[in-house]
Structures are given as C-alpha cells and as structure tokens.
Design a protein around this motif. Structure first.
Motif, PDB file in Angstrom:
ATOM      1  N   GLY A  31      69.818  10.333  -5.878  1.00 22.25           N
ATOM      2  CA  GLY A  31      68.760  10.482  -6.863  1.00 22.25           C
ATOM      3  C   GLY A  31      67.953   9.210  -7.033  1.00 22.25           C
ATOM      4  N   GLU A  32      67.633   8.932  -8.279  1.00 26.81           N
ATOM      5  CA  GLU A  32      66.749   7.813  -8.616  1.00 26.81           C
ATOM      6  C   GLU A  32      67.357   6.446  -8.301  1.00 26.81           C
ATOM      7  N   GLU A  33      66.469   5.462  -8.072  1.00 26.69           N
ATOM      8  CA  GLU A  33      66.885   4.072  -7.922  1.00 26.69           C
ATOM      9  C   GLU A  33      66.839   3.417  -9.295  1.00 26.69           C
ATOM     10  N   TYR A  34      67.822   2.558  -9.568  1.00 25.28           N
ATOM     11  CA  TYR A  34      67.891   1.912 -10.879  1.00 25.28           C
ATOM     12  C   TYR A  34      66.674   1.031 -11.118  1.00 25.28           C
ATOM     13  N   GLU A  35      66.095   1.149 -12.299  1.00 23.32           N
ATOM     14  CA  GLU A  35      65.011   0.276 -12.741  1.00 23.32           C
ATOM     15  C   GLU A  35      65.307  -0.114 -14.172  1.00 23.32           C
ATOM     16  N   GLY A  36      65.441  -1.408 -14.419  1.00 20.63           N
ATOM     17  CA  GLY A  36      65.739  -1.852 -15.774  1.00 20.63           C
ATOM     18  C   GLY A  36      65.597  -3.346 -15.907  1.00 20.63           C
ATOM     19  N   ALA A  37      65.774  -3.809 -17.114  1.00 17.29           N
ATOM     20  CA  ALA A  37      65.609  -5.227 -17.427  1.00 17.29           C
ATOM     21  C   ALA A  37      66.630  -6.113 -16.704  1.00 17.29           C
ATOM     22  N   GLU A  38      67.768  -5.551 -16.306  1.00 24.29           N
ATOM     23  CA  GLU A  38      68.823  -6.347 -15.669  1.00 24.29           C
ATOM     24  C   GLU A  38      68.476  -6.777 -14.247  1.00 24.29           C
ATOM     25  N   SER A  39      67.472  -6.170 -13.634  1.00 25.16           N
ATOM     26  CA  SER A  39      67.082  -6.459 -12.249  1.00 25.16           C
ATOM     27  C   SER A  39      68.232  -6.204 -11.271  1.00 25.16           C
ATOM     28  N   TRP A  40      68.954  -5.112 -11.450  1.00 25.21           N
ATOM     29  CA  TRP A  40      69.994  -4.726 -10.509  1.00 25.21           C
ATOM     30  C   TRP A  40      69.327  -3.974  -9.375  1.00 25.21           C
ATOM     31  N   ASP A  41      69.117  -4.640  -8.259  1.00 17.45           N
ATOM     32  CA  ASP A  41      68.423  -4.051  -7.127  1.00 17.45           C
ATOM     33  C   ASP A  41      69.358  -3.199  -6.273  1.00 17.45           C
ATOM     34  N   ASN A  42      68.789  -2.161  -5.687  1.00 18.03           N
ATOM     35  CA  ASN A  42      69.449  -1.334  -4.678  1.00 18.03           C
ATOM     36  C   ASN A  42      70.642  -0.542  -5.214  1.00 18.03           C
ATOM     37  N   TRP A  43      70.572  -0.062  -6.459  1.00 21.17           N
ATOM     38  CA  TRP A  43      71.568   0.854  -7.014  1.00 21.17           C
ATOM     39  C   TRP A  43      70.930   2.239  -7.119  1.00 21.17           C
TER      40      TRP A  43
END
Length: 96
Positions: A31-43
């Motif tokens: 599904g979706e790729e993580y987007e958030g303030a934490e900047s966790w890339d490639n989840w």
C-alpha cells in the motif's frame, strides 16, 4: 556479519501484540509509503494472508507493479520489550 551493541536508555513495552510477520517468498499487498514528520524513508504499509497489516521496510519487498509484491527476506515488525540499562546486540538495521 557486522554487529553493534546498544544500551537501552529508556524502558519500552510494545503496544502492538500482533505485528505483521512473514517469510521469504510470501506474497504481499503493498500500500502507501510512509509520509510524516519523522522522515522515515522507504517504509511501506503492507498486508499478507492471515496477518494484521503493518509497516515494512522497502528493501525486503520485490515489487511487481501496482500493489503486488513478494517478500525477499523473513521479516517481523515485532518490537522488543526492554528495560533501561539492558545491553542489546544488533545484527541488522533497516531505515533507522
């Protein structure tokens, strides 16, 4: 295999009793790729048969296009329950 040692500086108890877990070769719905303030890339938010969906590092997924994929490695999103002062040994780190 490279290992690193980590000292627990704050106790933690997991709030997720049934994390997504799968074996190499299992088919996944991606599904979706993580987007958030934490900047966790490639989840990526994934699901697989018989499991609760969860966040998975992109490096362990072979993408087929659209929402189809396959696990390139065994994986579990299980969080460790740890106490302050414990010493842990890490053998692999993905995406922080």
């Amino acid at each position: 295999m490279s290992t690193k040692k980590y000292l627990v500086i704050r106790s933690h108890e997991s709030e997720f009793p049934s994390p997504i877990t799968f074996q190499k070769g299992d088919f996944l719905t991606v599904g979706e790729e993580y987007e958030g303030a934490e900047s966790w890339d490639n989840w990526l938010f994934c699901s697989t048969s018989g499991q609760e969906p969860g966040w998975v590092p992109g490096q362990v997924i072979e993408r087929f296009g659209g929402s189809s994929g396959r696990a390139l490695d065994d994986y579990t999103a299980r969080e460790l329950n740890v106490l302050e002062g414990e010493l842990l040994v890490g053998t692999r780190s993905l995406n922080g």
